[in-house]
Write an enzyme that holds these catalytic residues in place. Structure first.
Site, PDB file in Angstrom:
ATOM      1  N   TYR A 170      -1.499-112.731  28.792  1.00 29.78           N
ATOM      2  CA  TYR A 170      -0.046-112.775  29.044  1.00 29.78           C
ATOM      3  C   TYR A 170       0.490-111.450  29.573  1.00 29.78           C
ATOM      4  O   TYR A 170       1.524-110.951  29.134  1.00 29.78           O
ATOM      5  CB  TYR A 170       0.702-113.262  27.789  1.00 29.78           C
ATOM      6  CG  TYR A 170       0.281-114.670  27.423  1.00 29.78           C
ATOM      7  CD1 TYR A 170       0.577-115.721  28.295  1.00 29.78           C
ATOM      8  CD2 TYR A 170      -0.445-114.945  26.280  1.00 29.78           C
ATOM      9  CE1 TYR A 170       0.158-117.011  28.013  1.00 29.78           C
ATOM     10  CE2 TYR A 170      -0.876-116.232  25.999  1.00 29.78           C
ATOM     11  CZ  TYR A 170      -0.569-117.256  26.860  1.00 29.78           C
ATOM     12  OH  TYR A 170      -0.990-118.533  26.586  1.00 29.78           O
ATOM     13  N   HIS A 189     -16.527-109.463  28.245  1.00 33.27           N
ATOM     14  CA  HIS A 189     -16.023-110.705  27.649  1.00 33.27           C
ATOM     15  C   HIS A 189     -14.499-110.786  27.795  1.00 33.27           C
ATOM     16  O   HIS A 189     -13.795-109.896  27.323  1.00 33.27           O
ATOM     17  CB  HIS A 189     -16.410-110.758  26.163  1.00 33.27           C
ATOM     18  CG  HIS A 189     -16.063-112.055  25.501  1.00 33.27           C
ATOM     19  ND1 HIS A 189     -15.163-112.133  24.465  1.00 33.27           N
ATOM     20  CD2 HIS A 189     -16.471-113.318  25.748  1.00 33.27           C
ATOM     21  CE1 HIS A 189     -15.063-113.408  24.099  1.00 33.27           C
ATOM     22  NE2 HIS A 189     -15.834-114.142  24.856  1.00 33.27           N
ATOM     23  N   ARG A 219       1.116-126.115  23.596  1.00 35.91           N
ATOM     24  CA  ARG A 219       0.129-125.105  23.947  1.00 35.91           C
ATOM     25  C   ARG A 219      -0.344-124.444  22.641  1.00 35.91           C
ATOM     26  O   ARG A 219       0.352-123.605  22.069  1.00 35.91           O
ATOM     27  CB  ARG A 219       0.753-124.070  24.889  1.00 35.91           C
ATOM     28  CG  ARG A 219      -0.203-123.201  25.730  1.00 35.91           C
ATOM     29  CD  ARG A 219      -1.446-122.792  25.093  1.00 35.91           C
ATOM     30  NE  ARG A 219      -2.337-122.050  25.991  1.00 35.91           N
ATOM     31  CZ  ARG A 219      -3.635-121.895  25.752  1.00 35.91           C
ATOM     32  NH1 ARG A 219      -4.194-122.457  24.699  1.00 35.91           N
ATOM     33  NH2 ARG A 219      -4.383-121.177  26.563  1.00 35.91           N
ATOM     34  N   HIS A 271     -14.686-122.758  25.718  1.00 33.01           N
ATOM     35  CA  HIS A 271     -15.867-122.084  26.258  1.00 33.01           C
ATOM     36  C   HIS A 271     -16.939-123.078  26.674  1.00 33.01           C
ATOM     37  O   HIS A 271     -17.892-122.715  27.344  1.00 33.01           O
ATOM     38  CB  HIS A 271     -16.472-121.150  25.210  1.00 33.01           C
ATOM     39  CG  HIS A 271     -15.691-119.904  25.003  1.00 33.01           C
ATOM     40  ND1 HIS A 271     -14.327-119.891  24.907  1.00 33.01           N
ATOM     41  CD2 HIS A 271     -16.082-118.612  24.871  1.00 33.01           C
ATOM     42  CE1 HIS A 271     -13.928-118.645  24.718  1.00 33.01           C
ATOM     43  NE2 HIS A 271     -14.960-117.846  24.696  1.00 33.01           N
TER      44      HIS A 271
HETATM   45  N1  MTE Z   1       2.227-119.591  18.249  1.00 35.93           N
HETATM   46  C1  MTE Z   1       1.104-119.720  17.521  1.00 35.93           C
HETATM   47  N2  MTE Z   1       1.140-119.403  16.221  1.00 35.93           N
HETATM   48  N3  MTE Z   1      -0.055-120.145  18.090  1.00 35.93           N
HETATM   49  C2  MTE Z   1      -0.118-120.465  19.430  1.00 35.93           C
HETATM   50  O1  MTE Z   1      -1.178-120.861  19.918  1.00 35.93           O
HETATM   51  N4  MTE Z   1       1.097-120.570  21.588  1.00 35.93           N
HETATM   52  C3  MTE Z   1       2.164-119.895  22.338  1.00 35.93           C
HETATM   53  C4  MTE Z   1       3.504-120.064  21.647  1.00 35.93           C
HETATM   54  N5  MTE Z   1       3.403-119.773  20.246  1.00 35.93           N
HETATM   55  C5  MTE Z   1       1.062-120.313  20.220  1.00 35.93           C
HETATM   56  C6  MTE Z   1       2.239-119.889  19.565  1.00 35.93           C
HETATM   57  C7  MTE Z   1       2.320-120.300  23.717  1.00 35.93           C
HETATM   58  S1  MTE Z   1       1.308-119.560  24.861  1.00 35.93           S
HETATM   59  C8  MTE Z   1       3.323-121.132  24.134  1.00 35.93           C
HETATM   60  S2  MTE Z   1       3.563-121.478  25.761  1.00 35.93           S
HETATM   61  C9  MTE Z   1       4.218-121.766  23.152  1.00 35.93           C
HETATM   62  O2  MTE Z   1       3.921-121.387  21.818  1.00 35.93           O
HETATM   63  C10 MTE Z   1       4.110-123.280  23.254  1.00 35.93           C
HETATM   64  O3  MTE Z   1       4.942-123.877  22.305  1.00 35.93           O
HETATM   65  P1  MTE Z   1       4.910-125.449  22.074  1.00 35.93           P
HETATM   66  O4  MTE Z   1       3.476-125.837  21.817  1.00 35.93           O
HETATM   67  O5  MTE Z   1       5.810-125.705  20.926  1.00 35.93           O
HETATM   68  O6  MTE Z   1       5.422-126.087  23.334  1.00 35.93           O
HETATM   69 MO    MO Z   2       1.856-120.239  26.950  1.00 36.45          MO
END
Ligand code: MTE
Ligand code: MO
Length: 468
Positions: free
Chosen positions: A320, A40, A139, A65
């Protein structure tokens, strides 16, 4: 599928371990996923939460999903059915955890709805040095948490032990600071890498990036006040208020050297472009880490933990990370690759876009884009060609604000006029940037392909039609 065996919920419930076999239900189907658990992509622990039960509510959270590929994968593991009444019972207490997500601007192009992921159109993106918040890409990995300012708390911990809890007012007592910086998602431009070989994940175009001012307090001031000894620890971990179905928050970490360096400009931000953070961007407080991929800038910040270890979050340990080109989902070992922090040098053509029809003026066409590099590296140059690299034209870099050595956090917008042959109907345009370490983008995606679809920084190549 009607001819398959019917099981009771009790029988399904009894299959909740590797020993007895791992069964789940989805709708009316019963599936034996014992062999799939270790493969998974979200990690075995996530899928084990559903063992012996219904996966329907999980798929409401991880709505990504819900694709034909995953449905057919699941169908291949089907062993039978539950009765219609049982399926209704399973569904009875479902609610949509995304129902309270905020309303977004129409100009954002939605890449995924639940969780919400969206980006602006490229020409709009390069219209301004500061990206207006409504057009700033979003995102999210989970539903957006709703937090009232009066209820907000930030826990400060050392190796998991809480040392202090700050409310919003207490946080604001630290000196107010502003940093101007670009944030880019580690998966920006994934849709281009996907052309080498199919990739899961949000199919970002070039718009998972934006530039803004981030105002709040410096992380180093808060940590110094806590009495943290930089030499005794290695990482500073962040948790968000957004939780997955098992109650685990989104999380990530950065090296302590960066967290405690005043010149690294890491901010606990409560404003973006001079206005309070919006719900999508982390209201009321997020961490903003300049020069690294967006994933470490944790939104809806609930906890800061100083530790010898990196964040144990799935998004630090199993996502990541930059994986080798030949690694597959069958042989991947996430422990072997370090988490991504500083991003590589990157550029993109934003105006015109691929397949656009372009006007020729005085034998030339106008091309605009952005360039950026991680780690505070400045953009030294952007090279653009429309004859497959026989001739390179140096783009004009637009003036920008921050010129501090090694703290060049903002993107560089650029434009160039390319001489074109009046007789040709179509031209292919390539762009590449050079940063202050003389790092250059790789020419193609072929040799930087990775199954997570991250670090997609090959030359940007587009084809446009010329209006005759
Ligand atoms: N922080 C939290 N708590 N939850 C999330 O899903 N996404 C991350 C980051 N911080 C995320 C997060 C990712 S992968 C990115 S690229 C950025 O926040 C996006 O920030 P934005 O949505 O303010 O552009
Ligand atoms: Mo991201």
């Amino acid at each position: 599928r009607k001819d398959m065996k019917t099981y009771t919920l009790e029988e399904v419930r009894n299959h909740d371990s590797e020993k007895k076999g791992i069964w789940v239900t989805f709708g009316q189907g019963v599936y034996d996923i014992t062999k799939f658990v270790d493969k998974h992509p979200g990690g075995p622990s996530k899928i084990m939460m559903a063992a012996g039960g219904s996966i329907d509510p999980f798929w409401m959270i991880f709505a990504n999903h819900n694709t034909p590929e995953i449905h057919s994968l699941l169908e291949s593991m089907r062993i039978g059915n539950i009765s219609e009444e049982d399926a209704k019972f399973n569904k009875s207490d479902l609610y949509d955890p995304y129902a309270n997500d905020p309303v977004r601007h129409k100009a954002l192009k939605v890449k995924r709805n639940k969780p919400f992921c969206a980006e602006p159109s490229p020409p709009l993106l390069v219209e301004s040095f500061f990206t207006p918040v409504p057009f700033f890409y979003v995102r999210n990995h989970l539903p957006v948490p709703e937090i009232e300012l009066k209820d907000y708390t930030l826990e400060l911990a050392i190796e998991g032990t809480t040392k202090k809890t700050l409310d919003f007012k207490a946080l604001q007592k630290y000196e107010k600071r502003t940093v101007t910086a670009t944030m880019m998602c580690g998966g920006n431009r994934r849709s281009e890498m996907s052309k080498v070989k199919h990739l899961e994940g949000v199919q970002w175009d070039v718009g998972a990036v934006g530039n803004a001012t981030w105002t709040g307090v410096r992380l180093c001031d808060v940590l110094k006040d806590l009495g943290v000894n930089e030499d005794a620890f290695n990482h500073v971990q962040f948790d968000g208020h957004d939780l997955d179905p098992s109650g685990m928050p989104y999380g990530g970490s950065i090296p302590i050297s960066k967290a405690m360096d005043p010149k690294a400009d890491v901010i606990l931000a409560y404003e973006m472009n001079g206005e309070p953070l919006t719900q999508d961007h982390g209201f009321p407080v997020r961490v903003f880490v300049p020069g690294v991929l967006g994933a470490r800038s944790v939104k809806w910040l609930s906890k800061i933990n100083v530790s010898k270890e990196e964040s144990q979050s799935q998004w630090q340990q199993g996502d990541y990370k930059g994986l080798p080109p030949s690694t597959t989902w069958d042989n991947v070992d996430f422990n072997k690759s370090p988490a991504i922090q500083e991003m590589p040098v990157m550029s993109a053509i934003c105006d015109p876009q691929d397949t656009d029809k372009v006007e020729i003026k005085n034998g030339k066409i106008k091309v605009k884009g952005y360039a950026w590099s991680g780690g505070g590296r400045k953009i030294f140059r952007v090279d653009v060609t429309n004859d497959n690299g026989k001739t390179w034209h140096t783009a004009d870099l637009m003036e920008d604000l921050q010129t501090n050595e090694g703290r060049h956090w903002s993107w560089t917008l650029w434009n160039v006029e390319l001489p074109v042959d009046n007789k040709s109907k179509e031209v292919e345009i390539w762009a590449k940037a050079v940063d202050s370490s003389y790092n250059v983008q790789p020419e193609s995606f072929n040799h930087i392909y990775n199954i997570r679809g991250l670090l997609c920084n090959a030359y940007h190549k587009i084809k446009v039609q010329l209006k005759q």
